[in-house]
Enzyme design. Sequence first.
Site: not given
Ligand code: PLP
Length: 383
Positions: A202, A326
């Site tokens: 995504h 997040c």
């Molecule tokens: N790692 C990084 C550097 C990210 O920016 C993100 C999402 O923002 C993730 C991991 C997590 O990915 P997912 O949303 O596909 O679980």
Amino acid sequence: MDKLVYFDNAATTRIYSEVLKEMLPFFSVMYGNPSGIYEFSDKAKAAVEISKERISRLINAFPEEIYFTSGGTESDNWALKSIAFMKRNRGRHIITSKIEHPAVLNTCRYLSNIGYKVSYLDVDKYGMIDLNQLVEMIRRDTILISIMYANNEVGTVEPIERIGKIARLNGIVFHTDAVQAFGQIPIDVKKMNIDLLSASAHKLHGPKGCGCLYVNKDIGLPPIIHGGSQQNKMRAGTLNVPGIAGMGKAAQIAANNMDINIKKKIKMRDYIISEIRKEISDSILNGHETERLPGNINFSFKNVEGEALVILLDSMGICVSSASACSAGLKTPSHVLTAMGKNNEEAYESLRITLSSENTRAEIMYLLNCVKSAVENIRKMSY
Ligand code: PLP
């Protein structure tokens, strides 16, 4: 502007129409389970193979080294926990950095709660790790180095090739969370000695809930999801064929347009940075001046709380963020900015603008006007 102006492409992206078109038949026409042995399943099976090929081409891997997951978070969890488990008799020391995504940091916290030792690399004021510190941290029982390819908040691109060399020379498995870099900048897992790489669809105009883990075929990895025999028993569960087909298409589009999109985004990025510096007093660029993702802009505006700015810009129809998606809503300062030496107050003052190649000049002009007036208004109100 009478439409939504979207500048939060590090959080997620709009799915490309070509990607959606690639996915749709697998919902209602070719909906066979790819594990089926009858002909109806063949198209689904073929779609998975095509996707693996497209993804592997983007990072110079072999198709059989690509395993599909539910996204970046699962890929990170799988990589870290499985290496920890697999190598526990050799050692229990893991090296990572202070600016990783929570998907890595919280997995490390879990591992340290069950007896592993985790060392966290510092970063400098630009968000860059120190290779000398990395070398000094390596111990006889170090089993894994996990350093992100590019940071999701400030866009700093880490010296991955040199980290890979250090890991290889010391016989240590090297994992990189490349969720923000995959499809945005060139990656070569072979040249860079990357053993494990996490990616998510995504972030590159693909669907949510689909990602992958590249696993160097020379290291192998035990599964963390047990069940049926899908994906060589490495990651059980019926495959998300529409998501996988979409991720492969997004990877193909990213590969075909990589050079032009990088140029386009760097031009937009540098224009926005120079205009903000010129037009808004006391604005500080966070992250590295040159070693940064083409689509990342992150500023601190003195005496302007990032969250207040995001809310004000939202009322003007603009989507941006103040830290990573997040941690939005959590009243804690950005762990990335504090690791870069900002105090707590400064770490609340960030605004992240992240570009897609689809952003237009009109949107950028509107954004710049709105950011300037919003910063002025917030500053006026706090006096
Ligand atoms: N790692 C990084 C550097 C990210 O920016 C993100 C999402 O923002 C993730 C991991 C997590 O990915 P997912 O949303 O596909 O679980």
